[in-house]
Enzyme design. Structure first.
Site, mmCIF file in Angstrom:
data_model
loop_
_atom_site.group_PDB
_atom_site.id
_atom_site.type_symbol
_atom_site.label_atom_id
_atom_site.label_comp_id
_atom_site.label_asym_id
_atom_site.label_seq_id
_atom_site.Cartn_x
_atom_site.Cartn_y
_atom_site.Cartn_z
ATOM 1 N N LYS A 9 0.829 -1.209 0.000
ATOM 2 C CA LYS A 9 0.000 0.000 0.000
ATOM 3 C C LYS A 9 0.872 1.272 0.000
ATOM 4 O O LYS A 9 2.098 1.207 0.193
ATOM 5 C CB LYS A 9 -0.925 -0.034 1.216
ATOM 6 N N TYR B 11 -12.498 -2.263 -3.058
ATOM 7 C CA TYR B 11 -13.095 -2.292 -1.716
ATOM 8 C C TYR B 11 -14.615 -2.245 -1.768
ATOM 9 O O TYR B 11 -15.237 -1.581 -0.944
ATOM 10 C CB TYR B 11 -12.550 -1.122 -0.895
ATOM 11 N N PHE C 239 -15.817 4.418 7.309
ATOM 12 C CA PHE C 239 -14.384 4.670 7.144
ATOM 13 C C PHE C 239 -13.957 4.707 5.684
ATOM 14 O O PHE C 239 -12.806 5.002 5.380
ATOM 15 C CB PHE C 239 -13.538 3.647 7.924
ATOM 16 N N ARG D 46 -1.827 -14.375 4.482
ATOM 17 C CA ARG D 46 -2.652 -13.693 5.497
ATOM 18 C C ARG D 46 -2.019 -13.857 6.884
ATOM 19 O O ARG D 46 -1.985 -12.927 7.678
ATOM 20 C CB ARG D 46 -4.078 -14.251 5.503
ATOM 21 N N ASN E 283 -1.807 -0.222 7.266
ATOM 22 C CA ASN E 283 -1.331 -1.552 7.661
ATOM 23 C C ASN E 283 -0.473 -2.194 6.574
ATOM 24 O O ASN E 283 -0.319 -3.404 6.519
ATOM 25 C CB ASN E 283 -2.502 -2.446 8.094
ATOM 26 N N HIS F 43 -2.061 -5.355 1.598
ATOM 27 C CA HIS F 43 -3.355 -6.022 1.427
ATOM 28 C C HIS F 43 -3.099 -7.399 0.839
ATOM 29 O O HIS F 43 -2.237 -7.558 -0.025
ATOM 30 C CB HIS F 43 -4.264 -5.244 0.462
ATOM 31 N N GLU G 290 -9.717 -10.209 -7.468
ATOM 32 C CA GLU G 290 -8.728 -9.134 -7.312
ATOM 33 C C GLU G 290 -7.588 -9.265 -8.325
ATOM 34 O O GLU G 290 -7.081 -8.257 -8.830
ATOM 35 C CB GLU G 290 -8.194 -9.131 -5.877
#
Ligand code: CMP
Length: 152
Positions: free
Chosen positions: A9, A49, A57, A85, A112, A115, A126
């Site tokens: 990210k 998303y 948010f 993950r 974070n 992704h 994706e």
């Protein structure tokens, strides 16, 4: 073999952590089969998303994910979706265990760093969102026999 979509990210790119994070995936014997640096547009963010677009948010998440380039990658490996993950740790860096990528480098829920697809359906969707099928490079890593036994 499984494929999973990874995004390093904007916080990862801006903090010059790209190399360190990719090294962790390579060290784990995951194979990079596609990779590019790109700018996420608001349209792409809404598609990526889609399950969060209506959440309170979301505006902040869109501003963040479009705020600097990302590195998109497809990683391939045995049980790659679950393995990646678990390497990332919990969503919130403050709660992620030490030794995980977020546990070691993130102190934020939003920022974070990485992704990763959360299941086979998400991975397929994706990967198609970020890559044309011609951009995926299938190859046999020469080190495979040294990473695992032939019956694993
Ligand atoms: P990621 O796993 O990429 O998928 C959705 C992202 O939304 C998540 O990482 C976080 O960056 C962000 N996110 C999830 N929950 C919240 C929240 N409550 N507030 C802000 N951002 C969130």
């Amino acid at each position: 073999m499984e494929k999973t979509l990874i995004l390093l990210k904007p916080d990862c790119v801006q903090r010059r952590l790209i190399g360190r994070i990719i090294t962790r995936f390579e060290d784990k014997a995951l194979t990079i089969v596609a990779m590019k640096l790109l700018q996420v547009t608001p349209e792409l963010a809404k598609q990526h998303y889609v399950e969060h677009v209506e959440k309170p948010f979301y505006p902040g998440l869109e501003e963040f994910i479009t705020g600097a380039p990302v590195v998109a990658m497809v990683l391939e490996g045995l049980e790659a979706i679950r393995v990646v993950r678990e390497m990332l740790g919990k969503t919130n860096g403050l709660q992620a265990a030490p030794g995980t990528i977020r546990g070691d480098y993130s102190s934020s829920r939003q920022m974070n760093l990485v992704h990763a697809s959360d299941g086979p359906a998400a991975a397929a969707r994706e990967i198609e969102l970020y890559f044309d099928s011609t951009e995926l490079c299938g190859y046999e890593p020469v080190l495979t026999p040294w990473f695992r036994a032939s019956d694993e």
